[in-house]
Design a protein around this motif. Structure first.
Motif, PDB file in Angstrom:
ATOM      1  N   GLY A  94     -14.223  27.991  17.889  1.00 32.92           N
ATOM      2  CA  GLY A  94     -12.837  28.286  17.545  1.00 32.92           C
ATOM      3  C   GLY A  94     -12.058  28.947  18.659  1.00 32.92           C
ATOM      4  O   GLY A  94     -10.828  29.074  18.576  1.00 32.92           O
ATOM      5  N   SER A 153      -9.691  24.941  22.520  1.00 32.35           N
ATOM      6  CA  SER A 153      -8.924  23.836  21.961  1.00 32.35           C
ATOM      7  C   SER A 153      -9.799  22.592  21.927  1.00 32.35           C
ATOM      8  O   SER A 153     -10.805  22.513  22.659  1.00 32.35           O
ATOM      9  CB  SER A 153      -7.685  23.558  22.822  1.00 32.35           C
ATOM     10  N   PRO A 154      -9.467  21.592  21.109  1.00 32.71           N
ATOM     11  CA  PRO A 154     -10.257  20.360  21.096  1.00 32.71           C
ATOM     12  C   PRO A 154     -10.340  19.685  22.462  1.00 32.71           C
ATOM     13  O   PRO A 154     -11.361  19.083  22.792  1.00 32.71           O
ATOM     14  CB  PRO A 154      -9.502  19.491  20.082  1.00 32.71           C
ATOM     15  N   LYS A 177      -7.957  22.106  14.940  1.00 35.17           N
ATOM     16  CA  LYS A 177      -8.776  23.037  15.708  1.00 35.17           C
ATOM     17  C   LYS A 177     -10.111  22.424  16.120  1.00 35.17           C
ATOM     18  O   LYS A 177     -10.849  22.996  16.916  1.00 35.17           O
ATOM     19  CB  LYS A 177      -9.024  24.318  14.914  1.00 35.17           C
ATOM     20  N   ILE A 178     -10.401  21.252  15.557  1.00 43.16           N
ATOM     21  CA  ILE A 178     -11.671  20.586  15.846  1.00 43.16           C
ATOM     22  C   ILE A 178     -11.458  19.292  16.626  1.00 43.16           C
ATOM     23  O   ILE A 178     -12.196  18.987  17.562  1.00 43.16           O
ATOM     24  CB  ILE A 178     -12.437  20.296  14.547  1.00 43.16           C
ATOM     25  N   ARG A 218      -8.595  16.379  18.442  1.00 52.40           N
ATOM     26  CA  ARG A 218      -7.255  16.123  18.946  1.00 52.40           C
ATOM     27  C   ARG A 218      -6.447  15.358  17.909  1.00 52.40           C
ATOM     28  O   ARG A 218      -6.997  14.649  17.057  1.00 52.40           O
ATOM     29  CB  ARG A 218      -7.316  15.271  20.218  1.00 52.40           C
ATOM     30  N   TRP A 241      -2.086  14.781  12.128  1.00 53.83           N
ATOM     31  CA  TRP A 241      -3.103  15.735  11.729  1.00 53.83           C
ATOM     32  C   TRP A 241      -3.517  15.465  10.277  1.00 53.83           C
ATOM     33  O   TRP A 241      -2.994  14.573   9.611  1.00 53.83           O
ATOM     34  CB  TRP A 241      -2.568  17.159  11.842  1.00 53.83           C
ATOM     35  N   SER A 294      -8.131  34.802   6.011  1.00 53.24           N
ATOM     36  CA  SER A 294      -7.879  33.606   6.809  1.00 53.24           C
ATOM     37  C   SER A 294      -8.261  32.347   6.042  1.00 53.24           C
ATOM     38  O   SER A 294      -7.516  31.354   6.031  1.00 53.24           O
ATOM     39  CB  SER A 294      -8.661  33.681   8.123  1.00 53.24           C
TER      40      SER A 294
END
Length: 352
Positions: free
Chosen positions: A122, A125-126, A191-192, A194, A204, A247
């Motif tokens: 985390g 970035s991807p 977050k995983i 692109r 997304w 979160s």
């Protein structure tokens, strides 16, 4: 009909009663928790008197929708059951997940090593973490779905939701245009992975804008029955306190907000249309004819933990499948007779 021979009357009556009651399905996303929906679908597919018209899905719900359609295309309801089983079994056959999983039964979860790796990942970035943009799910989908054949001969209306990354607008991909990239877009956690480019536009996960989209089942389908298969609880017993819990809850609420708002709109619109004493138009008639149903997952402890959404571990997926099948069978036993006749979900109780 009184002038027809009795044999013809009998045949017509049998044909009418044997005709499957068609459901529209709204399938929520939830990562590995989508195996629960696999179980629900397996239970529904075992009911020969039930058919389907439209299926709206997001993320894992979208994958289940496409697998159901692909399997049905090749082998009817038995083919659909087999297609779902093959895909989820292949997904769970991941040696890396054996190292990340710990515990058994409802206590099965991510090991401390797995949590550390997730926290570490985390921080990047991807693009940094995966510069070649590798996605094993792409090859798995292409292995299990003949997208060209499905586009040409899909047995159902499909509505696959993705979110335009630059506008936040939902885009619904239809069965006649469907590709593996469109499914990947519906399941793209930024977050995983692109953003997935389709026609030069970035997309997304569909959960940000519709999880799932219900309105196409209302506007574009003839069947008035809509069955919701949700993976996120409608209500929690506790309020999060730690930073991690807050979160997780914030992300869950973000993924549910549009769906909750849409269902509130349906609840209010149906009540408004039902209260009218004046001549009803087409929209009011369609609203009053709507019949909502929902598979109850409120007691499923396996779905209450956010961390296990990434646990694509065979034993965990099979456990979820068994739980989903049990819930699906319970819904059929208690409410299946109402399909085509009356709603079994009180919208204002759950969504107002």
């Amino acid at each position: 009909m009184a002038d027809l021979p009795q044999s013809w009357v009998t045949r017509l009556g049998r044909a009418f009663t044997a005709r499957p009651q068609r459901l529209n399905l709204a399938l929520q996303g939830g990562g590995a928790h989508g195996a629960f929906t696999w179980g629900v679908l397996d239970a529904l597919l075992a009911q020969t008197h039930m058919g389907f018209e439209g299926i709206s899905g997001t993320s894992a719900g979208a994958i289940n929708a496409v697998l159901l359609a692909e399997g049905w295309r090749k082998g009817g309801r038995d083919g659909a059951r087999e297609a779902l089983n093959r895909f989820w079994s292949a997904l769970g056959d991941n040696p890396a997940m054996r190292l990340l999983a710990q515990g058994s039964g409802d206590s099965m979860g991510i090991s401390s090593t797995g949590k550390f790796l997730m926290q570490w990942a985390g921080m990047f970035s991807p693009t940094q973490l995966n510069p070649l943009d590798l996605n094993p799910l792409r090859s798995l989908l292409n292995q299990h779905v003949d997208f060209e054949a499905l586009r040409a001969n899909c047995p159902f209306k499909l509505f696959i939701a993705a979110t335009h990354a630059n506008t936040g607008k939902v885009r619904l991909f239809r069965e006649t245009e469907l590709t593996s990239d469109m499914l990947l877009a519906s399941a793209c956690l930024p977050k995983i992975h692109r953003a997935v480019l389709i026609d030069g536009e970035p997309y997304w996960d569909g959960g940000y804008s519709a999880n799932p989209a219900v309105y196409p089942l209302f506007y574009d389908c003839d069947s008035r029955d809509i069955l919701l298969v949700l993976l996120s609880p409608l209500e929690h017993d506790t309020t999060p306190r730690s930073a991690e819990q807050i979160s997780e809850r914030a992300l869950e609420l973000a993924f549910s907000a549009n769906f909750m708002r849409e269902m509130r709109m349906f609840a209010d619109a149906i009540r408004f249309a039902s209260a009218s004493l004046m001549r009803m138009g087409r929209l009011e008639r369609r609203l009053r004819a709507l019949r909502f149903h929902m598979v109850d997952t409120s007691s499923q402890a396996s779905l209450a933990r956010s961390d296990t959404k990434v646990l694509a571990h065979g034993p965990f997926l099979q456990r979820l499948r068994a739980q989903g099948r049990a819930c699906g069978n319970a819904w059929v036993e208690e409410h299946g007779h109402a399909v085509g006749r009356s709603p079994t979900l009180e919208l204002h109780h759950h969504f107002a």
